[in-house]
Design a protein around this motif. Structure first.
Motif, PDB file in Angstrom:
ATOM      1  N   UNK A 124     -24.449  13.300   0.327  1.00  0.00           N
ATOM      2  CA  UNK A 124     -25.069  14.333   1.132  1.00  0.00           C
ATOM      3  C   UNK A 124     -25.681  15.381   0.201  1.00  0.00           C
ATOM      4  N   UNK A 125     -26.388  16.328   0.748  1.00  0.00           N
ATOM      5  CA  UNK A 125     -27.018  17.369  -0.068  1.00  0.00           C
ATOM      6  C   UNK A 125     -25.982  18.146  -0.868  1.00  0.00           C
ATOM      7  N   UNK A 126     -24.756  18.290  -0.322  1.00  0.00           N
ATOM      8  CA  UNK A 126     -23.712  19.061  -1.003  1.00  0.00           C
ATOM      9  C   UNK A 126     -22.971  18.251  -2.067  1.00  0.00           C
ATOM     10  N   UNK A 131     -19.874   8.970   3.516  1.00  0.00           N
ATOM     11  CA  UNK A 131     -18.772   8.366   4.265  1.00  0.00           C
ATOM     12  C   UNK A 131     -17.723   9.407   4.650  1.00  0.00           C
ATOM     13  N   UNK A 132     -17.703  10.539   3.929  1.00  0.00           N
ATOM     14  CA  UNK A 132     -16.724  11.602   4.219  1.00  0.00           C
ATOM     15  C   UNK A 132     -17.020  12.306   5.522  1.00  0.00           C
ATOM     16  N   UNK A 133     -18.292  12.306   5.940  1.00  0.00           N
ATOM     17  CA  UNK A 133     -18.738  13.041   7.121  1.00  0.00           C
ATOM     18  C   UNK A 133     -18.984  12.043   8.249  1.00  0.00           C
ATOM     19  N   UNK A 134     -18.108  12.037   9.259  1.00  0.00           N
ATOM     20  CA  UNK A 134     -18.231  11.038  10.321  1.00  0.00           C
ATOM     21  C   UNK A 134     -19.536  11.187  11.101  1.00  0.00           C
ATOM     22  N   UNK A 135     -20.051  12.403  11.191  1.00  0.00           N
ATOM     23  CA  UNK A 135     -21.340  12.587  11.849  1.00  0.00           C
ATOM     24  C   UNK A 135     -22.472  11.952  11.058  1.00  0.00           C
ATOM     25  N   UNK A 136     -22.431  12.144   9.742  1.00  0.00           N
ATOM     26  CA  UNK A 136     -23.449  11.524   8.887  1.00  0.00           C
ATOM     27  C   UNK A 136     -23.339  10.001   8.933  1.00  0.00           C
ATOM     28  N   UNK A 137     -22.111   9.509   8.957  1.00  0.00           N
ATOM     29  CA  UNK A 137     -21.908   8.058   9.049  1.00  0.00           C
ATOM     30  C   UNK A 137     -22.509   7.520  10.339  1.00  0.00           C
ATOM     31  N   UNK A 138     -22.258   8.203  11.441  1.00  0.00           N
ATOM     32  CA  UNK A 138     -22.801   7.757  12.720  1.00  0.00           C
ATOM     33  C   UNK A 138     -24.328   7.779  12.691  1.00  0.00           C
ATOM     34  N   UNK A 139     -24.892   8.816  12.086  1.00  0.00           N
ATOM     35  CA  UNK A 139     -26.357   8.883  11.967  1.00  0.00           C
ATOM     36  C   UNK A 139     -26.903   7.713  11.152  1.00  0.00           C
TER      37      UNK A 139
END
Length: 339
Positions: A124-126, A131-139
């Protein structure tokens, strides 16, 4: 499993070199079950993560210090990846047109990074893994499925082919076990339950509505095989012995329910002069004998492939390996009881 060719040989995905026409000529010259090549030697944007950079919808991927990360619109990496994909499709279309294959419904496999390997590989940008961010994974799952549907449609339009999608998931076991390296040792990335992984992959298959292969160059995940039916599995079978009951039971269950084993039977990264089509076919016959299956499954439920991609191989071995897989598939189809 319908519309998936069996008793044949295929490749996994990557090939050596940088020339898409040369790679396409080798693949389509040796295999009846061809695939769209990845050519990682071309550089960033050309490996399996780069291929997904060309496929994702509204989620640009850019380069980072240690690899790839989600980036801004207009990413140069995404543009470069789309250029590679377009060149690869042009090469296949040119060869199919010359051979008279267009419009025949001949099978064509499109291999891309699966969503869990993708999310475990990009930042991610940070700086944290996606994979740590479930929202990003879903996206990533949703964007990848949408982009793959578009790619499947383009391959059908260009080639008139019967399209099969392969999701490469070499990191799926790492994700399930919670072993993805975090940004810091204090920021542990939790495991994702195998049931959630299976449900996500099932949603991709249902969205695409084409035959799907899940390929894993790492240790087979029999828990995932058990949880997700209706797909084929690409598995390295070279190390399976008579005492490996988990593998024998896993393959037996997979085939008993009517799914397909894509059996990785020869090395992808180096030549092995001891391997021939006859030895490959005999080895697979011995494997199903140990499991207690009728040899008819060799023609009905088995595809022959290298264990992994061929990017690290010499051009000569890449051609030879695909030829061996194709010939071994023919032997499985002709008379498996005679092996």
């Amino acid at each position: 499993m319908t519309d998936l060719p069996t008793g044949v040989g295929t490749g996994v995905g990557s090939m050596p070199g940088t020339d898409p026409r040369e790679a396409a000529a080798i693949i389509n010259g040796e295999l009846d079950f061809a695939h769209l090549a990845e050519l990682p030697a071309r550089g960033i944007g050309a490996d399996m993560i780069g291929r997904m950079a060309a496929v994702l919808v509204d989620l640009p991927i850019d380069s980072a210090t240690w690899g790839y990360r989600l980036g801004a619109r207009g990413s140069s990496v995404a543009r470069r990846a789309r250029g590679f994909l377009a060149a690869d499709l042009d090469a296949i279309e040119e060869i199919w047109d010359a051979a008279g294959f267009i419009g025949t419904g001949r099978p064509m496999k499109v291999a891309v990074a699966g969503p869990f390997t993708l999310a475990a590989s990009i930042e991610l940008v940070n700086g944290h893994k996606a994979i740590r961010d479930r929202g990003a994974l879903r996206d990533l799952i949703d964007s990848g499925a949408e982009g793959l549907a578009g790619l499947v449609g383009e391959v059908r339009r260009r080639l008139g082919a019967s399209v099969i999608v392969q999701l490469d998931e070499p990191m799926v076991g790492t994700v399930i076990d919670g072993r993805v390296p975090p940004l810091t040792r204090l920021d542990v990335i939790p495991p994702i339950p195998v049931a959630d992984v299976a449900e996500a992959l099932r949603s991709v298959r249902e969205h695409l509505d084409v035959p799907m292969i899940v390929h894993n160059c790492g240790a087979p995940r029999w828990d995932l095989v058990h949880a997700l039916s209706g797909v084929a599995y690409g598995i390295d079978v070279t190390g399976i012995g008579s005492a490996d009951t988990a593998a024998l039971d896993g393959i037996g269950g997979l085939i008993d329910r009517g799914d397909v084993l894509v059996a990785g039977v020869l090395p992808g990264d180096h030549a092995d002069p001891a391997i021939h089509a006859e030895t490959v076919a005999t080895t697979l016959a011995e494997l199903v004998d140990r499991i207690g299956l009728a040899r008819k499954v060799l023609s009905d439920n088995v595809i022959v492939s290298p264990t992994c991609g061929l990017a690290g191989a010499s051009p000569d071995w890449a051609r030879t390996a695909l030829s061996i897989c194709a010939r071994a598939g023919e032997l499985l189809s002709a008379d498996p009881d005679a092996l």
